[in-house]
Enzyme design. Structure first.
Site, PDB file in Angstrom:
ATOM      1  N   MET A  30      -5.746  -6.950 -38.332  1.00  0.00           N
ATOM      2  CA  MET A  30      -5.380  -6.261 -37.087  1.00  0.00           C
ATOM      3  C   MET A  30      -4.450  -5.091 -37.402  1.00  0.00           C
ATOM      4  O   MET A  30      -3.760  -4.585 -36.508  1.00  0.00           O
ATOM      5  CB  MET A  30      -4.727  -7.240 -36.118  1.00  0.00           C
ATOM      6  CG  MET A  30      -5.695  -8.350 -35.708  1.00  0.00           C
ATOM      7  SD  MET A  30      -5.309  -9.067 -34.119  1.00  0.00           S
ATOM      8  CE  MET A  30      -3.719  -9.752 -34.434  1.00  0.00           C
ATOM      9  N   LEU A  33      -0.385  -3.096 -41.723  1.00  0.00           N
ATOM     10  CA  LEU A  33      -0.576  -3.781 -43.003  1.00  0.00           C
ATOM     11  C   LEU A  33       0.731  -3.945 -43.788  1.00  0.00           C
ATOM     12  O   LEU A  33       1.614  -3.106 -43.738  1.00  0.00           O
ATOM     13  CB  LEU A  33      -1.585  -3.009 -43.857  1.00  0.00           C
ATOM     14  CG  LEU A  33      -2.970  -2.803 -43.235  1.00  0.00           C
ATOM     15  CD1 LEU A  33      -3.902  -2.093 -44.224  1.00  0.00           C
ATOM     16  CD2 LEU A  33      -3.593  -4.122 -42.787  1.00  0.00           C
ATOM     17  N   HIS A  34       0.788  -5.066 -44.504  1.00  0.00           N
ATOM     18  CA  HIS A  34       1.914  -5.345 -45.409  1.00  0.00           C
ATOM     19  C   HIS A  34       1.322  -5.948 -46.679  1.00  0.00           C
ATOM     20  O   HIS A  34       0.083  -6.057 -46.803  1.00  0.00           O
ATOM     21  CB  HIS A  34       2.938  -6.270 -44.726  1.00  0.00           C
ATOM     22  CG  HIS A  34       2.315  -7.499 -44.120  1.00  0.00           C
ATOM     23  ND1 HIS A  34       1.699  -8.472 -44.874  1.00  0.00           N
ATOM     24  CD2 HIS A  34       2.178  -7.898 -42.828  1.00  0.00           C
ATOM     25  CE1 HIS A  34       1.251  -9.419 -44.094  1.00  0.00           C
ATOM     26  NE2 HIS A  34       1.511  -9.096 -42.831  1.00  0.00           N
ATOM     27  N   HIS A  37      -1.538  -8.578 -46.456  1.00  0.00           N
ATOM     28  CA  HIS A  37      -2.897  -8.033 -46.292  1.00  0.00           C
ATOM     29  C   HIS A  37      -3.387  -7.443 -47.622  1.00  0.00           C
ATOM     30  O   HIS A  37      -4.545  -7.624 -48.004  1.00  0.00           O
ATOM     31  CB  HIS A  37      -2.908  -6.910 -45.249  1.00  0.00           C
ATOM     32  CG  HIS A  37      -2.479  -7.324 -43.875  1.00  0.00           C
ATOM     33  ND1 HIS A  37      -1.298  -6.917 -43.317  1.00  0.00           N
ATOM     34  CD2 HIS A  37      -3.093  -8.101 -42.942  1.00  0.00           C
ATOM     35  CE1 HIS A  37      -1.192  -7.412 -42.090  1.00  0.00           C
ATOM     36  NE2 HIS A  37      -2.265  -8.141 -41.842  1.00  0.00           N
ATOM     37  N   GLN A  61      -8.111 -12.213 -28.262  1.00  0.00           N
ATOM     38  CA  GLN A  61      -7.375 -13.337 -28.841  1.00  0.00           C
ATOM     39  C   GLN A  61      -5.900 -13.336 -28.435  1.00  0.00           C
ATOM     40  O   GLN A  61      -5.133 -14.181 -28.886  1.00  0.00           O
ATOM     41  CB  GLN A  61      -7.518 -13.379 -30.356  1.00  0.00           C
ATOM     42  CG  GLN A  61      -6.780 -12.309 -31.129  1.00  0.00           C
ATOM     43  CD  GLN A  61      -7.195 -12.293 -32.585  1.00  0.00           C
ATOM     44  OE1 GLN A  61      -8.341 -12.013 -32.911  1.00  0.00           O
ATOM     45  NE2 GLN A  61      -6.277 -12.626 -33.469  1.00  0.00           N
ATOM     46  N   GLY A 149      -6.120 -15.225 -45.187  1.00  0.00           N
ATOM     47  CA  GLY A 149      -4.842 -15.713 -45.692  1.00  0.00           C
ATOM     48  C   GLY A 149      -4.574 -17.165 -45.324  1.00  0.00           C
ATOM     49  O   GLY A 149      -4.876 -17.594 -44.210  1.00  0.00           O
ATOM     50  N   SER A 188       3.099  -9.077 -39.627  1.00  0.00           N
ATOM     51  CA  SER A 188       3.233  -7.810 -38.893  1.00  0.00           C
ATOM     52  C   SER A 188       4.294  -7.928 -37.801  1.00  0.00           C
ATOM     53  O   SER A 188       4.858  -6.932 -37.364  1.00  0.00           O
ATOM     54  CB  SER A 188       1.896  -7.427 -38.257  1.00  0.00           C
ATOM     55  OG  SER A 188       0.886  -7.426 -39.232  1.00  0.00           O
TER      56      SER A 188
HETATM   57  P1  AMP Z   1      -3.710 -10.212 -39.183  1.00  0.00           P
HETATM   58  O1  AMP Z   1      -3.720  -8.726 -39.380  1.00  0.00           O
HETATM   59  O2  AMP Z   1      -2.381 -10.777 -38.836  1.00  0.00           O
HETATM   60  O3  AMP Z   1      -4.827 -10.679 -38.284  1.00  0.00           O
HETATM   61  O4  AMP Z   1      -4.034 -10.823 -40.611  1.00  0.00           O
HETATM   62  C1  AMP Z   1      -5.188 -10.464 -41.314  1.00  0.00           C
HETATM   63  C2  AMP Z   1      -5.343 -11.370 -42.495  1.00  0.00           C
HETATM   64  O5  AMP Z   1      -4.200 -11.256 -43.348  1.00  0.00           O
HETATM   65  C3  AMP Z   1      -5.445 -12.857 -42.108  1.00  0.00           C
HETATM   66  O6  AMP Z   1      -6.452 -13.487 -42.907  1.00  0.00           O
HETATM   67  C4  AMP Z   1      -4.068 -13.375 -42.424  1.00  0.00           C
HETATM   68  O7  AMP Z   1      -4.026 -14.756 -42.708  1.00  0.00           O
HETATM   69  C5  AMP Z   1      -3.713 -12.543 -43.641  1.00  0.00           C
HETATM   70  N1  AMP Z   1      -2.261 -12.517 -43.838  1.00  0.00           N
HETATM   71  C6  AMP Z   1      -1.319 -12.190 -42.910  1.00  0.00           C
HETATM   72  N2  AMP Z   1      -0.084 -12.353 -43.429  1.00  0.00           N
HETATM   73  C7  AMP Z   1      -0.251 -12.800 -44.697  1.00  0.00           C
HETATM   74  C8  AMP Z   1       0.653 -13.174 -45.749  1.00  0.00           C
HETATM   75  N3  AMP Z   1       1.971 -13.120 -45.595  1.00  0.00           N
HETATM   76  N4  AMP Z   1       0.124 -13.579 -46.925  1.00  0.00           N
HETATM   77  C9  AMP Z   1      -1.223 -13.648 -47.097  1.00  0.00           C
HETATM   78  N5  AMP Z   1      -2.124 -13.322 -46.147  1.00  0.00           N
HETATM   79  C10 AMP Z   1      -1.643 -12.903 -44.967  1.00  0.00           C
END
Ligand code: AMP
Length: 282
Positions: A30, A33-34, A37, A61, A149, A188
């Site tokens: 979404m 990014l950090h 991601h 969601q 993740g 995020s």
């Molecule tokens: P999001 O942008 O929050 O929907 O996350 C996208 C993907 O990044 C998902 O598969 C998350 O589980 C993964 N993710 C988010 N934070 C982390 C983290 N700290 N370590 C590893 N994967 C992550």
């Protein structure tokens, strides 16, 4: 890095690649990014020929409209980070592109109890929305591997289940949680924490690390009681703290009863929901 906003342009390139036996790795996000991601992008880069990342803040969601509107959006920075990791394709669709009026994109799958507890109980409709978008993205990208993740443990377990139900042979690769140096799981949403709450937030990972140590010698009941005692802080509000089977996401009451166990928790600090988990054994 090629950026596509339209499904048909993206699919044109992907079909061409597929006909040349190129292995496609997919990382749905979404945005904002950090390094969490980025770890997924790196894993995809290592084992696939073509790395596709999507950035789509999926409205279906979010059960809370305020949460959706304040979700951080940092697209230019995100693009720079993706280019640095040699991402091949960024898919950046609009809401209309993902949810066109003329096709039914609702989630037809019933995940049963695994989607009803923890995040499912605290965010009604969240997993339906998540499954809806991931199914749609999987059908659009048709990757060989999808990288998700461990951070969102229940989410990846539900996606694994959904892929079984969809009868697609994409492989789900679960990647470890990336943490800040002080242990806080990267998210995020961490940018919304005040400096004091940011400091306090380390209590979550500390509790999980201690619980994992305790689980080597103590009963499950004792592990849980000690953890909840530690989280009993005036500025923390525990949404849930569950010890579940890593695959069925069913709560367990005794470590002897299962071959895998993971502690999942969400704690609110200053109104920010922080998810974390730790695998005890599997
Ligand atoms: P999001 O942008 O929050 O929907 O996350 C996208 C993907 O990044 C998902 O598969 C998350 O589980 C993964 N993710 C988010 N934070 C982390 C983290 N700290 N370590 C590893 N994967 C992550």
């Amino acid at each position: 890095m090629k950026v596509f906003e339209k499904i048909k342009d993206l699919q044109h390139l992907l079909n061409e690649s597929r006909s040349k036996n190129v292995a496609i790795g997919f990382v749905p996000t979404m945005g904002a990014l950090h390094q969490g991601h980025i770890s997924l992008i790196k894993a995809a880069r290592q084992s696939c020929d073509l790395v596709v990342c999507s950035i789509f803040v999926n409205p279906t969601q979010f059960n809370d409209v305020g949460d959706l509107s304040k979700y951080p959006r940092t697209i230019e920075k995100d693009k720079r980070m993706l280019i640095e990791e040699e991402t091949d394709i960024l898919f950046l669709p609009s809401v209309e592109e993902i949810y066109p009026k003329d096709i039914d994109t609702t989630n037809p799958y019933d995940f049963g109890k695994m989607a009803e507890i923890m995040e499912g109980a605290h965010r009604p409709g969240h997993f339906d929305g998540m499954a809806q978008v991931v199914a749609r993205l999987l059908r659009i990208v048709e990757p060989h591997k999808i990288f998700m993740g461990q951070k969102d443990f229940q989410q990846q377990a539900i996606v694994r289940k959904m892929m079984e139900l969809m009868k697609i042979d994409t492989e789900l690769i679960r990647c470890p949680i990336i943490r800040e140096p002080d242990g806080l799981a990267m998210s995020s949403r961490n940018v919304h924490l005040s400096p004091e709450n940011r400091k306090l937030a380390t209590i979550i990972s500390q509790t999980l690390f201690e619980a994992k140590e305790n689980a080597k010698t103590m009963t499950l009941k004792k592990v849980k009681a000690l953890a909840l005692e530690k989280l009993n802080h005036p500025d923390c509000s525990v949404d849930y703290f569950e010890i579940v089977d890593a695959y069925t996401i069913t709560p367990i009451s005794d470590f002897e009863d299962t071959s895998s166990a993971v502690i999942c928790t969400t704690v609110q600090i200053g109104g920010i929901r922080l998810l974390d988990n730790i695998i005890l054994f599997e």
